[in-house]
Design a protein around this motif. Structure first.
Motif, PDB file in Angstrom:
ATOM      1  N   GLN A  32       0.728  -1.127  -0.114  1.00 23.14           N
ATOM      2  CA  GLN A  32      -0.112  -0.121   0.027  1.00 23.14           C
ATOM      3  C   GLN A  32       0.789   1.153  -0.045  1.00 23.14           C
ATOM      4  O   GLN A  32       1.807   1.339   0.724  1.00 23.14           O
ATOM      5  N   VAL A  33       0.394   2.199  -0.843  1.00 21.70           N
ATOM      6  CA  VAL A  33       1.300   3.512  -0.776  1.00 21.70           C
ATOM      7  C   VAL A  33       0.194   4.567  -0.509  1.00 21.70           C
ATOM      8  O   VAL A  33      -0.766   4.589  -0.764  1.00 21.70           O
ATOM      9  N   GLN A  34       0.838   5.539   0.426  1.00 19.29           N
ATOM     10  CA  GLN A  34       0.271   6.673   0.761  1.00 19.29           C
ATOM     11  C   GLN A  34       1.018   7.892   0.201  1.00 19.29           C
ATOM     12  O   GLN A  34       1.955   8.010   0.006  1.00 19.29           O
ATOM     13  N   LEU A  35      -0.042   9.142  -0.299  1.00 21.74           N
ATOM     14  CA  LEU A  35       0.461  10.015  -0.982  1.00 21.74           C
ATOM     15  C   LEU A  35      -0.065  11.393  -0.234  1.00 21.74           C
ATOM     16  O   LEU A  35      -1.144  11.428   0.051  1.00 21.74           O
ATOM     17  N   VAL A  49       6.276   0.926  -6.859  1.00 23.94           N
ATOM     18  CA  VAL A  49       5.861   2.187  -7.534  1.00 23.94           C
ATOM     19  C   VAL A  49       6.618   2.333  -8.895  1.00 23.94           C
ATOM     20  O   VAL A  49       8.010   2.151  -8.863  1.00 23.94           O
ATOM     21  N   VAL A  50       6.011   2.231 -10.013  1.00 26.71           N
ATOM     22  CA  VAL A  50       6.793   2.273 -11.301  1.00 26.71           C
ATOM     23  C   VAL A  50       6.456   3.759 -12.238  1.00 26.71           C
ATOM     24  O   VAL A  50       7.268   4.348 -12.670  1.00 26.71           O
ATOM     25  N   LYS A  51       5.480   4.467 -11.833  1.00 24.92           N
ATOM     26  CA  LYS A  51       5.238   5.689 -12.369  1.00 24.92           C
ATOM     27  C   LYS A  51       4.679   6.533 -11.340  1.00 24.92           C
ATOM     28  O   LYS A  51       3.961   6.336 -10.467  1.00 24.92           O
ATOM     29  N   MET A  52       4.870   7.939 -11.374  1.00 23.43           N
ATOM     30  CA  MET A  52       4.590   8.915 -10.643  1.00 23.43           C
ATOM     31  C   MET A  52       4.134  10.056 -11.272  1.00 23.43           C
ATOM     32  O   MET A  52       4.582  10.354 -12.446  1.00 23.43           O
ATOM     33  N   GLY A  53       3.182  10.822 -10.714  1.00 21.15           N
ATOM     34  CA  GLY A  53       2.781  12.051 -11.644  1.00 21.15           C
ATOM     35  C   GLY A  53       1.761  12.862 -11.152  1.00 21.15           C
ATOM     36  O   GLY A  53       1.485  12.660  -9.965  1.00 21.15           O
ATOM     37  N   TRP A  54       1.319  13.956 -11.864  1.00 20.18           N
ATOM     38  CA  TRP A  54       0.385  14.942 -11.234  1.00 20.18           C
ATOM     39  C   TRP A  54      -0.770  15.107 -12.176  1.00 20.18           C
ATOM     40  O   TRP A  54      -0.549  14.974 -13.607  1.00 20.18           O
ATOM     41  N   TYR A  55      -1.975  14.905 -11.760  1.00 20.92           N
ATOM     42  CA  TYR A  55      -3.304  15.378 -12.478  1.00 20.92           C
ATOM     43  C   TYR A  55      -3.665  16.546 -12.161  1.00 20.92           C
ATOM     44  O   TYR A  55      -3.451  16.801 -10.765  1.00 20.92           O
TER      45      TYR A  55
END
Length: 120
Positions: A1-4, A31-37
């Motif tokens: 699990q990942v928290q942002l 995690v393989v991809k990180m980004g912003w929406y």
């Protein structure tokens, strides 16, 4: 699990700059991809910038190319979006995003969102 966990954002005038950051907590090795929406009022959420965690290759939506820069730290726990030459159209809620490995089913994780408001 990942928290942002996002930080930064706020208000700026057109032509100004803002920086938003996202801290990744938990199974970040998966995690393989990180980004912003971002999501503007009355509009659908759209991708702003994506960075590959391993290769550091980046992709940007055309409207922010040359103005925004996405980076991640060496420890792979923090990602930053530097936003320069801001335009009123950049206003919206910005969401931090992460995608996990294919062997884990490519899970998607989202931050709570941070408001960016650009005034003319």
């Amino acid at each position: 699990q990942v928290q942002l966990v996002e930080s930064g954002g706020g208000s700026a005038q057109a032509g100004g700059s803002l920086r938003i950051s996202c801290k990744y907590i938990g199974a970040t090795a998966r995690v393989v991809k990180m980004g912003w929406y971002r999501q503007a009022p009355g509009k659908q959420r759209e991708v702003v910038a994506i960075i590959n965690k391993v290769t550091r290759s980046t992709n940007y939506v055309d409207s922010v190319k040359g103005r925004f820069a996405i980076t991640r730290d060496i420890a792979l726990t923090t990602m930053t979006l530097q936003m320069n030459s801001l335009e009123v159209e950049d206003t919206g809620v910005y969401y931090c995003y992460a995608q996990g490995r294919a062997q884990d089913g490519s899970p998607e994780y989202w931050g709570q969102g941070t408001q960016v408001t650009v005034s003319s």
